[in-house]
Design an enzyme around this catalytic site. Structure first.
Site, mmCIF file in Angstrom:
data_model
loop_
_atom_site.group_PDB
_atom_site.id
_atom_site.type_symbol
_atom_site.label_atom_id
_atom_site.label_comp_id
_atom_site.label_asym_id
_atom_site.label_seq_id
_atom_site.Cartn_x
_atom_site.Cartn_y
_atom_site.Cartn_z
ATOM 1 N N ASP A 168 0.846 -1.203 0.000
ATOM 2 C CA ASP A 168 0.000 0.000 0.000
ATOM 3 C C ASP A 168 0.884 1.257 0.000
ATOM 4 O O ASP A 168 2.124 1.151 0.022
ATOM 5 C CB ASP A 168 -0.911 -0.063 1.237
ATOM 6 C CG ASP A 168 -2.232 0.659 1.012
ATOM 7 O OD1 ASP A 168 -2.317 1.481 0.084
ATOM 8 O OD2 ASP A 168 -3.173 0.406 1.777
ATOM 9 N N ASP A 229 -10.846 2.825 -2.671
ATOM 10 C CA ASP A 229 -11.307 1.579 -2.047
ATOM 11 C C ASP A 229 -12.779 1.321 -2.336
ATOM 12 O O ASP A 229 -13.606 2.244 -2.279
ATOM 13 C CB ASP A 229 -11.172 1.674 -0.523
ATOM 14 C CG ASP A 229 -9.729 1.699 -0.077
ATOM 15 O OD1 ASP A 229 -8.826 1.663 -0.932
ATOM 16 O OD2 ASP A 229 -9.513 1.761 1.150
#
Ligand code: GLA
Length: 418
Positions: A168, A229
């Site tokens: 990430d 997301d």
């Protein structure tokens, strides 16, 4: 009945269909031999988030028990047989500090057996073990990041038997990513263990309104997150699909075996989608050649959701060996038509997505050309979810299709001209 045939071929991006049919070769793929088709598996994040409260919620907290139970379900309930193989631990698995040797360590209370033992358990079920880290100083959930520790972390993951790393990009400088993500690729390769590399690099560029260099990304990463997301709602699914429809930065052009765009997890089997919407997400992820990473409680799946996730014919479209993603060829009045070339040669999968909510099914009459069926030899068309044969069509024929509100018609057109 709405007659879309009259719209005809002029509104569709004909060059795109022809290019797709010609099979544009992919020169950019990361060459570690992994992800030749989009990876399939399960990830904890969307459904279980950063629940670290094992005292009060032992069944649902991020701990070894959760991943072991999901591995059990994947192996016993048909998911593994359908192709789902990765069990991916996402954020919040770590202890708050690195060990005295500088190595990452799992939270000792929630993962008492340690990560190597968890990996061994997952492998014993014939599955693969995925893990999460971050390129910056901390993960998005505030746990130790890989900055200054990339080589150590790559080796630690290899020692634990990790098969996939999602890296990430929270708490980092996006200027560092262009050189930094390939450095992690280098360290992963150096371990000698094949580790599928999932990069969030482009999603951070997009968040900062910069166009990512997808050719460079595809050279270093097996899969990459392009956008925000996913959340547990239809709005979130359509927002993501609409983002991919724009293909800003031409990310579909660099995708192919070894390198795939990742529009994020499947939320099928959770709280937010109707039956039709669950089919629509599965269909669109198949057409986009997206990783199929479920994020649902496999211990409590309802049979309908499970049947969608296990539908062999939809999975076959997603896993088509050419690995060529589809793209949008018509966008009109809340109707989107997407087209993906699949085997056998000249054949295609197409999705007619109706994003609207005008309470009654849309009845469409579409010229086959409009759906991308442009070959002279004719096509056998099947509706994929129910396996219903629709008929034999030539490109100039019209095909009648019914699509439910916030639903999809997923078709497979097998070319008869070979
Ligand atoms: C970011 C990622 C998500 C998830 C969380 C974890 O938001 O995009 O997929 O990994 O971090 O904190």
């Amino acid at each position: 009945m709405r007659d879309v045939a009259s719209v005809g071929i002029s509104v569709i991006k004909m060059e795109k269909v022809l290019l797709l049919l010609a099979g544009v070769s992919v020169l950019y793929a990361l060459d570690n031999g992994l992800g030749r088709t989009p990876p399939m598996g399960w990830n904890s994040w969307e459904r279980f988030r950063c629940n670290v409260d094992c005292d009060n919620d032992p069944e649902n907290c991020i701990g070894e028990k959760l991943y072991m139970q999901m591995a059990d379900r994947m192996a016993a309930d048909g998911y593994k047989d359908a192709g789902y193989e990765y069990v991916n631990v996402d954020d919040c698995w770590m202890a708050k500090e690195r060990g005295p040797d500088g190595k990452l360590q799992a939270d000792p209370k929630r993962f008492p057996s340690g990560m190597k033992a968890l990996g061994d358990y997952i492998h014993s079920k014939g599955l693969k073990f995925g893990i999460y880290e971050d390129f910056g100083t901390q993960t998005c959930g505030g746990f130790p990041g890989s900055k200054f520790f990339m080589e150590t972390d790559a080796q630690t993951f290899a020692d634990w038997g990790v098969d996939l790393l999602k890296l990430d990009g929270c708490y980092s400088n996006i200027e560092d990513m262009t050189s930094g993500y390939p450095i992690m690729e280098f360290f992963l390769n150096k371990t000698g263990r094949p580790i599928l590399y999932s990069c969030s690099w482009p999603a951070y560029f997009v968040a900062y309104k910069k166009i990512p260099d997808y050719k460079a990304i595809a050279k270093s990463c097996n899969i990459w997150r392009n956008y925000d997301d996913i959340q547990d709602s239809w709005d979130s699914v359509t927002e993501i699909v609409n983002y991919y429809a724009k293909n800003k930065g031409n990310f579909f052009e660099v995708a192919g075996p070894g390198s795939f765009n990742d529009p994020d997890m499947l939320i099928i089997g959770n709280f937010g989608l109707s039956r039709d919407q669950q089919r629509a997400q599965m269909a669109m992820w198949a057409i986009m050649a997206a990783p199929l990473l479920m994020s649902a409680d496999l211990r409590k799946m309802d049979p309908y959701s499970k049947s969608i996730l296990l539908n062999k014919d939809v999975i076959a479209i997603n896993q088509d060996p050419m690995g060529q993603p589809g793209s949008i060829i018509l966008d009109m009045n809340q109707i989107q038509i997407w087209f993906r070339p699949v085997m056998p040669k000249g054949s295609a999968a197409f999705a007619v997505l109706y994003t609207g909510s005008y309470g009654t099914p849309e009845k469409l009459s579409l010229k086959c050309e409009t759906l991308g069926m442009v070959g002279p030899g004719g096509y056998n068309v099947t509706e994929v979810f129910d396996g219903r044969y629709v008929g034999m069509f030539k490109s100039a024929d019209n095909i009648n299709i019914t699509v439910n509100p916030s639903g999809v018609f997923l078709g497979k057109a097998v070319y008869l001209g070979n």
